[in-house]
Enzyme design. Sequence first.
Site, PDB file in Angstrom:
ATOM      1  N   GLY A  23      11.204  -6.379   5.890  1.00 28.42           N
ATOM      2  CA  GLY A  23      12.115  -6.173   4.770  1.00 28.42           C
ATOM      3  C   GLY A  23      12.426  -7.390   3.927  1.00 28.42           C
ATOM      4  O   GLY A  23      13.258  -7.317   3.028  1.00 28.42           O
ATOM      5  N   ASP A  35       6.878   1.813   4.816  1.00 28.68           N
ATOM      6  CA  ASP A  35       6.081   1.248   5.901  1.00 28.68           C
ATOM      7  C   ASP A  35       5.902   2.304   6.986  1.00 28.68           C
ATOM      8  O   ASP A  35       6.742   3.204   7.142  1.00 28.68           O
ATOM      9  CB  ASP A  35       6.751   0.003   6.490  1.00 28.68           C
ATOM     10  CG  ASP A  35       5.747  -0.922   7.165  1.00 28.68           C
ATOM     11  OD1 ASP A  35       5.553  -2.050   6.671  1.00 28.68           O
ATOM     12  OD2 ASP A  35       5.136  -0.518   8.178  1.00 28.68           O
ATOM     13  N   ASP A  58       3.437   7.001   5.286  1.00 27.18           N
ATOM     14  CA  ASP A  58       2.212   6.510   4.661  1.00 27.18           C
ATOM     15  C   ASP A  58       2.342   6.656   3.151  1.00 27.18           C
ATOM     16  O   ASP A  58       2.546   7.761   2.646  1.00 27.18           O
ATOM     17  CB  ASP A  58       1.028   7.328   5.175  1.00 27.18           C
ATOM     18  CG  ASP A  58      -0.318   6.785   4.731  1.00 27.18           C
ATOM     19  OD1 ASP A  58      -0.355   6.022   3.740  1.00 27.18           O
ATOM     20  OD2 ASP A  58      -1.333   7.131   5.363  1.00 27.18           O
ATOM     21  N   ASP A 108       2.628  -6.983   0.532  1.00 27.62           N
ATOM     22  CA  ASP A 108       2.354  -8.149   1.374  1.00 27.62           C
ATOM     23  C   ASP A 108       1.636  -7.693   2.646  1.00 27.62           C
ATOM     24  O   ASP A 108       1.683  -8.365   3.673  1.00 27.62           O
ATOM     25  CB  ASP A 108       3.665  -8.866   1.722  1.00 27.62           C
ATOM     26  CG  ASP A 108       3.439 -10.272   2.254  1.00 27.62           C
ATOM     27  OD1 ASP A 108       2.450 -10.916   1.848  1.00 27.62           O
ATOM     28  OD2 ASP A 108       4.242 -10.732   3.086  1.00 27.62           O
ATOM     29  N   LYS A 156      -1.476  -9.236  -1.553  1.00 28.58           N
ATOM     30  CA  LYS A 156      -2.017 -10.350  -0.775  1.00 28.58           C
ATOM     31  C   LYS A 156      -3.506 -10.153  -0.539  1.00 28.58           C
ATOM     32  O   LYS A 156      -3.967  -9.038  -0.305  1.00 28.58           O
ATOM     33  CB  LYS A 156      -1.289 -10.464   0.563  1.00 28.58           C
ATOM     34  CG  LYS A 156      -1.905 -11.518   1.485  1.00 28.58           C
ATOM     35  CD  LYS A 156      -0.914 -12.115   2.436  1.00 28.58           C
ATOM     36  CE  LYS A 156      -0.377 -11.147   3.464  1.00 28.58           C
ATOM     37  NZ  LYS A 156       0.610 -11.828   4.335  1.00 28.58           N
TER      38      LYS A 156
END
Length: 225
Positions: A79, A97, A113, A137, A177
């Site tokens: 978080g 998540d 999902d 991320d 990322k």
Amino acid sequence: MTEETIGSRRRAAVRLKAARKHKPSSQKWLLRQLNDPYVAAAKERGFRSRAAFKLIELDEKFGLIGKGARVVDLGAAPGGWTQVALERGASRVVGIDLLDIDPIAGATLIKGDFQDESMETALAEILGGPADVVMSDMAPNTTGHTATDHLRIMGLAELALDFAFKHLAPGGAFVTKLFQGGAQGDMLNLLKRRFAQVRHAKPEASRKDSRELYLVATGYRPDAS
């Protein structure tokens, strides 16, 4: 020497002693955590992970999260990025998540999902419109094999980008990322067609030995081909 300083040193010594009881790989991780200024700063500021400072740096550099922004955080656990989005002025933040996330005041957290069809309806109701920022991320469990890990994270980034194409508002931003490698060419070409600007960045908060970098795309153009 003050009592506070003595107490702090004693606590550090206890943690160091505890770290030495673990196997070498765990010991290395624990020692790195003890010596990491971003870990200490995250605790001091109440962030759930040191990764929070990566998003802070990216936002300061690229101006991603405007006041009142609607933000979706993919792979949000634990978080830290969700906390930063709220701190920097976002009005509605949704963290998604597969893992449980402890509640964060001001955010909507969904365990599930983000590829599920039901997510589209849920997001529309929660956000009240398209997202201004979609950020990820997410990282795979690494194998230690550079090429394999690069391909795995590219797969996650492509899923995040597909989500962004469906949910971003015109002019919106996408952040994901990556690990350094050679497989991102097609993705970059697509981003350059659909966004006004596409840039790479490695925040100071990224560890020096990490191959991670962040791809930042701004100025979403949904009608571009």
